[in-house]
Scaffold this motif. Structure first.
Motif, mmCIF file in Angstrom:
data_model
loop_
_atom_site.group_PDB
_atom_site.id
_atom_site.type_symbol
_atom_site.label_atom_id
_atom_site.label_comp_id
_atom_site.label_asym_id
_atom_site.label_seq_id
_atom_site.Cartn_x
_atom_site.Cartn_y
_atom_site.Cartn_z
ATOM 1 N N ASP A 2 0.825 -1.194 0.000
ATOM 2 C CA ASP A 2 0.000 0.000 0.000
ATOM 3 C C ASP A 2 0.868 1.257 0.000
ATOM 4 O O ASP A 2 2.085 1.204 -0.191
ATOM 5 C CB ASP A 2 -0.970 -0.015 1.184
ATOM 6 C CG ASP A 2 -0.259 -0.043 2.532
ATOM 7 O OD1 ASP A 2 0.988 0.092 2.557
ATOM 8 O OD2 ASP A 2 -0.942 -0.191 3.564
ATOM 9 N N GLY A 13 -3.736 -3.424 -1.074
ATOM 10 C CA GLY A 13 -4.118 -2.992 0.266
ATOM 11 C C GLY A 13 -5.148 -1.886 0.192
ATOM 12 O O GLY A 13 -5.516 -1.405 -0.883
ATOM 13 N N PRO A 57 0.110 -1.395 -6.230
ATOM 14 C CA PRO A 57 -0.683 -1.162 -5.022
ATOM 15 C C PRO A 57 -1.529 -2.381 -4.647
ATOM 16 O O PRO A 57 -2.307 -2.888 -5.458
ATOM 17 C CB PRO A 57 -1.588 0.024 -5.411
ATOM 18 C CG PRO A 57 -0.960 0.628 -6.623
ATOM 19 C CD PRO A 57 -0.292 -0.509 -7.335
ATOM 20 N N GLN A 93 -4.464 3.305 -1.051
ATOM 21 C CA GLN A 93 -3.881 3.407 -2.387
ATOM 22 C C GLN A 93 -4.064 4.798 -2.979
ATOM 23 O O GLN A 93 -3.749 5.008 -4.162
ATOM 24 C CB GLN A 93 -4.507 2.380 -3.325
ATOM 25 C CG GLN A 93 -4.325 0.936 -2.909
ATOM 26 C CD GLN A 93 -4.867 -0.038 -3.949
ATOM 27 O OE1 GLN A 93 -5.056 0.308 -5.107
ATOM 28 N NE2 GLN A 93 -5.122 -1.268 -3.532
#
Length: 285
Positions: free
Chosen positions: A65, A93, A91, A96
């Motif tokens: 992230d 998670g 990215p 973002q």
């Protein structure tokens, strides 16, 4: 077409716990598209930093992230290796927003393809007087923190009401003289009295309360920082003060600031300096 890059894929542990399926897809896409791919699975920040330090000639790819991206840039900056390193990020998670604002595609497959087929873009960086870095925009005062997510699948963030009542009753029973604790009210985001200087020129002083101050690397190619100050309005809405400069100093009463999904402070003074083209990020061509 396979790329002749040698990739070092560093997968943040939080990404593995948050979305293991997305991580698997990313590894498959990168391994199929690059001739040489080494995958590292660090268990914490120290191993994360060691993996980057031992990258050799491999191009680092961070899977995680916004915090993982910021951790990688901060480490390379502290080691004074940021200028010669083209960084990539996929990215994975919940956080973002920073990666999206920088132009990184959303979705595991699209972001992984950008790592293989994209081009390096040099981006400006804000470096403060404690050697901290800011990739995106920062705001004073810091925005309120997001709500705490559940700690695991199917686990509620707080215990049921009946269990909480039973615990509190048991504590009162076992404690003959419970300590009296004064709970302070939550802090309000109100006006601040700050001095804001841009390249040595004072834009607002301590006698003018402000609602918010924002600072971000300029996106128009000027190589400076965009500064916006919102004074406290009396009656009609006050016109924001705007400026562009290379060195921004904020001072006054203790203040916190939010940047790149993190909250820092309190500090009494902080200076941010723009480093033009300080770091490279692989983005779609």
């Amino acid at each position: 077409m396979a790329t002749d890059d040698q990739l070092l894929v560093v997968i943040d542990p939080l990404a593995r716990r948050t979305d293991g399926e997305a991580v698997r897809i990313v590894k498959d896409v990168l391994s199929a598209g690059a001739e040489h791919t080494k995958v590292c699975l660090p268990d914490g920040p120290e191993e994360f930093a060691r993996a980057l330090a031992r990258r050799g000639s491999r191009r680092p790819v961070v899977v995680g992230d916004d915090r993982a991206l910021l951790r990688a840039v901060a480490h390379l900056h502290r080691q004074r290796e940021l200028a010669g390193c083209a960084l990539s990020v996929v990215p994975v998670g919940a956080a973002q927003s920073l990666a999206r604002s920088l132009g990184v595609p959303t979705g595991a497959v699209a972001a992984a393809r950008a790592v293989l087929d994209g081009v390096e873009r040099r981006l400006d960086l804000l470096v403060d007087d404690s050697d901290g870095v800011v990739l995106g925009a920062l705001r004073i005062p810091a925005p309120p923190p997001p709500p705490t997510p559940p700690v695991g699948p199917g686990v509620p963030p707080h215990p049921p009401s009946w269990l909480r009542v039973c615990r509190e009753s048991l504590v009162r029973t076992l404690s003959p003289r419970p300590a009296r604790v004064r709970i302070a009210p939550p802090a309000r985001l109100g006006p601040s009295r700050l001095r804001v200087e841009v390249d040595g020129v004072t834009l607002v002083d301590l006698d003018q309360p402000v609602e918010a101050v924002s600072i971000a690397p300029a996106t128009d190619g000027t190589g400076g920082a965009d500064v916006e100050i919102r004074p406290v309005s009396v009656g009609a809405e006050a016109t924001p003060l705007r400026a562009v400069g290379h060195r921004v100093t904020v001072s006054g009463a203790d203040f916190r600031y939010g940047a790149d999904s993190m909250v820092s402070g309190p500090v009494r003074t902080r200076t941010w300096t723009v480093r033009e083209g300080a770091w490279g990020l692989t983005l779609p061509g």
